[in-house]
Design a protein around this motif. Structure first.
Motif, PDB file in Angstrom:
ATOM      1  N   TRP A  94       0.830  -1.205   0.000  1.00 53.28           N
ATOM      2  CA  TRP A  94       0.000   0.000   0.000  1.00 53.28           C
ATOM      3  C   TRP A  94       0.862   1.251   0.000  1.00 53.28           C
ATOM      4  O   TRP A  94       0.523   2.255  -0.625  1.00 53.28           O
ATOM      5  CB  TRP A  94      -0.958  -0.002   1.192  1.00 53.28           C
ATOM      6  CG  TRP A  94      -1.940  -1.117   1.133  1.00 53.28           C
ATOM      7  CD1 TRP A  94      -2.031  -2.171   2.003  1.00 53.28           C
ATOM      8  CD2 TRP A  94      -2.972  -1.325   0.155  1.00 53.28           C
ATOM      9  NE1 TRP A  94      -3.049  -3.017   1.611  1.00 53.28           N
ATOM     10  CE2 TRP A  94      -3.647  -2.522   0.484  1.00 53.28           C
ATOM     11  CE3 TRP A  94      -3.380  -0.637  -0.979  1.00 53.28           C
ATOM     12  CZ2 TRP A  94      -4.703  -3.028  -0.259  1.00 53.28           C
ATOM     13  CZ3 TRP A  94      -4.426  -1.137  -1.733  1.00 53.28           C
ATOM     14  CH2 TRP A  94      -5.080  -2.318  -1.367  1.00 53.28           C
ATOM     15  N   THR A  99      -1.216   6.210  -7.291  1.00 52.26           N
ATOM     16  CA  THR A  99      -2.592   6.508  -7.713  1.00 52.26           C
ATOM     17  C   THR A  99      -3.356   5.220  -7.964  1.00 52.26           C
ATOM     18  O   THR A  99      -2.775   4.191  -8.317  1.00 52.26           O
ATOM     19  CB  THR A  99      -2.629   7.343  -9.018  1.00 52.26           C
ATOM     20  OG1 THR A  99      -2.008   6.593 -10.068  1.00 52.26           O
ATOM     21  CG2 THR A  99      -1.951   8.684  -8.845  1.00 52.26           C
ATOM     22  N   ARG A 101      -7.013   4.494 -10.075  1.00 50.97           N
ATOM     23  CA  ARG A 101      -8.117   5.100 -10.818  1.00 50.97           C
ATOM     24  C   ARG A 101      -8.748   4.086 -11.751  1.00 50.97           C
ATOM     25  O   ARG A 101      -8.129   3.089 -12.111  1.00 50.97           O
ATOM     26  CB  ARG A 101      -7.649   6.331 -11.577  1.00 50.97           C
ATOM     27  CG  ARG A 101      -6.593   6.049 -12.611  1.00 50.97           C
ATOM     28  CD  ARG A 101      -6.106   7.351 -13.266  1.00 50.97           C
ATOM     29  NE  ARG A 101      -5.149   7.050 -14.293  1.00 50.97           N
ATOM     30  CZ  ARG A 101      -3.840   7.056 -14.133  1.00 50.97           C
ATOM     31  NH1 ARG A 101      -3.320   7.341 -12.982  1.00 50.97           N
ATOM     32  NH2 ARG A 101      -3.044   6.759 -15.134  1.00 50.97           N
ATOM     33  N   MET A 135     -13.202  -1.617  -5.485  1.00 56.74           N
ATOM     34  CA  MET A 135     -12.812  -0.207  -5.508  1.00 56.74           C
ATOM     35  C   MET A 135     -12.933   0.412  -4.117  1.00 56.74           C
ATOM     36  O   MET A 135     -12.051   1.157  -3.678  1.00 56.74           O
ATOM     37  CB  MET A 135     -13.655   0.569  -6.524  1.00 56.74           C
ATOM     38  CG  MET A 135     -13.334   0.190  -7.963  1.00 56.74           C
ATOM     39  SD  MET A 135     -14.092   1.244  -9.215  1.00 56.74           S
ATOM     40  CE  MET A 135     -15.774   1.362  -8.717  1.00 56.74           C
ATOM     41  N   ALA A 136     -14.010   0.090  -3.399  1.00 57.35           N
ATOM     42  CA  ALA A 136     -14.192   0.614  -2.044  1.00 57.35           C
ATOM     43  C   ALA A 136     -13.111   0.077  -1.109  1.00 57.35           C
ATOM     44  O   ALA A 136     -12.581   0.813  -0.260  1.00 57.35           O
ATOM     45  CB  ALA A 136     -15.579   0.253  -1.519  1.00 57.35           C
ATOM     46  N   GLN A 139      -9.843   1.883  -1.768  1.00 55.66           N
ATOM     47  CA  GLN A 139      -9.916   3.228  -1.200  1.00 55.66           C
ATOM     48  C   GLN A 139      -9.722   3.200   0.324  1.00 55.66           C
ATOM     49  O   GLN A 139      -8.956   3.986   0.879  1.00 55.66           O
ATOM     50  CB  GLN A 139     -11.249   3.879  -1.540  1.00 55.66           C
ATOM     51  CG  GLN A 139     -11.376   5.288  -1.006  1.00 55.66           C
ATOM     52  CD  GLN A 139     -12.717   5.919  -1.347  1.00 55.66           C
ATOM     53  OE1 GLN A 139     -13.621   5.260  -1.830  1.00 55.66           O
ATOM     54  NE2 GLN A 139     -12.828   7.200  -1.081  1.00 55.66           N
ATOM     55  N   GLN A 140     -10.386   2.273   1.005  1.00 58.88           N
ATOM     56  CA  GLN A 140     -10.254   2.163   2.463  1.00 58.88           C
ATOM     57  C   GLN A 140      -8.825   1.791   2.872  1.00 58.88           C
ATOM     58  O   GLN A 140      -8.283   2.342   3.830  1.00 58.88           O
ATOM     59  CB  GLN A 140     -11.231   1.129   3.012  1.00 58.88           C
ATOM     60  CG  GLN A 140     -12.669   1.566   2.973  1.00 58.88           C
ATOM     61  CD  GLN A 140     -13.610   0.436   3.372  1.00 58.88           C
ATOM     62  OE1 GLN A 140     -13.195  -0.684   3.632  1.00 58.88           O
ATOM     63  NE2 GLN A 140     -14.901   0.745   3.413  1.00 58.88           N
ATOM     64  N   LEU A 142      -6.033   2.301   1.159  1.00 59.38           N
ATOM     65  CA  LEU A 142      -5.132   3.431   0.909  1.00 59.38           C
ATOM     66  C   LEU A 142      -5.321   4.526   1.955  1.00 59.38           C
ATOM     67  O   LEU A 142      -4.345   5.112   2.428  1.00 59.38           O
ATOM     68  CB  LEU A 142      -5.353   3.984  -0.505  1.00 59.38           C
ATOM     69  CG  LEU A 142      -4.793   3.127  -1.633  1.00 59.38           C
ATOM     70  CD1 LEU A 142      -5.230   3.670  -2.982  1.00 59.38           C
ATOM     71  CD2 LEU A 142      -3.281   3.022  -1.552  1.00 59.38           C
ATOM     72  N   ASP A 143      -6.568   4.804   2.304  1.00 66.26           N
ATOM     73  CA  ASP A 143      -6.828   5.800   3.359  1.00 66.26           C
ATOM     74  C   ASP A 143      -6.181   5.376   4.669  1.00 66.26           C
ATOM     75  O   ASP A 143      -5.552   6.186   5.359  1.00 66.26           O
ATOM     76  CB  ASP A 143      -8.334   6.002   3.551  1.00 66.26           C
ATOM     77  CG  ASP A 143      -8.973   6.798   2.441  1.00 66.26           C
ATOM     78  OD1 ASP A 143      -8.238   7.375   1.609  1.00 66.26           O
ATOM     79  OD2 ASP A 143     -10.228   6.836   2.389  1.00 66.26           O
TER      80      ASP A 143
END
Length: 152
Positions: A94, A99, A101, A135-136, A139-140, A142-143
């Motif tokens: 991670w 990026t 996308r 995708m979710a 995102q989680q 990476l956050d």
């Protein structure tokens, strides 16, 4: 940071149309073969019957093999994302990701530095629930890796 491991399997829809055409070719080919043998039709009809049956079987096998090869498996955990596709395996930590996308039907994850990255093909429609969940998840993860937290 989520400690669990998540697994996503993205596969193509069943090749129903190709299998239906394949079955029709085999049935017509075998039917012609039986009729040509029973009624003594010319050899050309026998050859046509065999060609149709062989083409039908070949089409069915190719449809199944191609559908199987399009399959991708993505596994995420607290440390990395691993993508397995067509016998190859790619992974990124991670912290290495610059990026992530969506480009068309692909989720493209690029490195911060250098070349390379990971690409995941979505073989179904864009609103595929598995792809949306992936995708979710990305995102989680990476956050969490960057220290972001949802609003309280």
């Amino acid at each position: 940071m989520p400690a669990r491991q998540a697994r996503f399997v993205l596969s193509a829809p069943p090749p129903v149309r190709a299998l239906a055409i394949s079955a029709a070719l085999v049935v017509v080919g075998v039917g012609l073969l039986v009729l040509a043998s029973a009624y003594g039709w010319p050899v050309g009809v026998l050859v046509l019957a065999v060609v149709l049956a062989v083409l039908g079987v070949a089409l069915g096998l190719v449809a199944l093999v191609v559908t199987r090869r399009i399959r991708s498996t993505v596994v995420t955990d607290a440390e990395q994302i691993v993508v397995e596709h067509a016998g190859s395996r790619q992974s990124l930590r991670w912290s290495e990701i610059g990026t992530a996308r969506v480009l068309g039907q692909r989720l493209v994850i690029s490195r911060k530095e250098g070349e390379g990255g990971v690409s995941v093909l979505n073989p179904r429609r864009r609103a595929n629930p598995t792809f949306l969940a992936l995708m979710a998840e990305v995102q989680q993860r990476l956050d969490a890796d960057r220290g972001y937290s949802p609003f309280s």
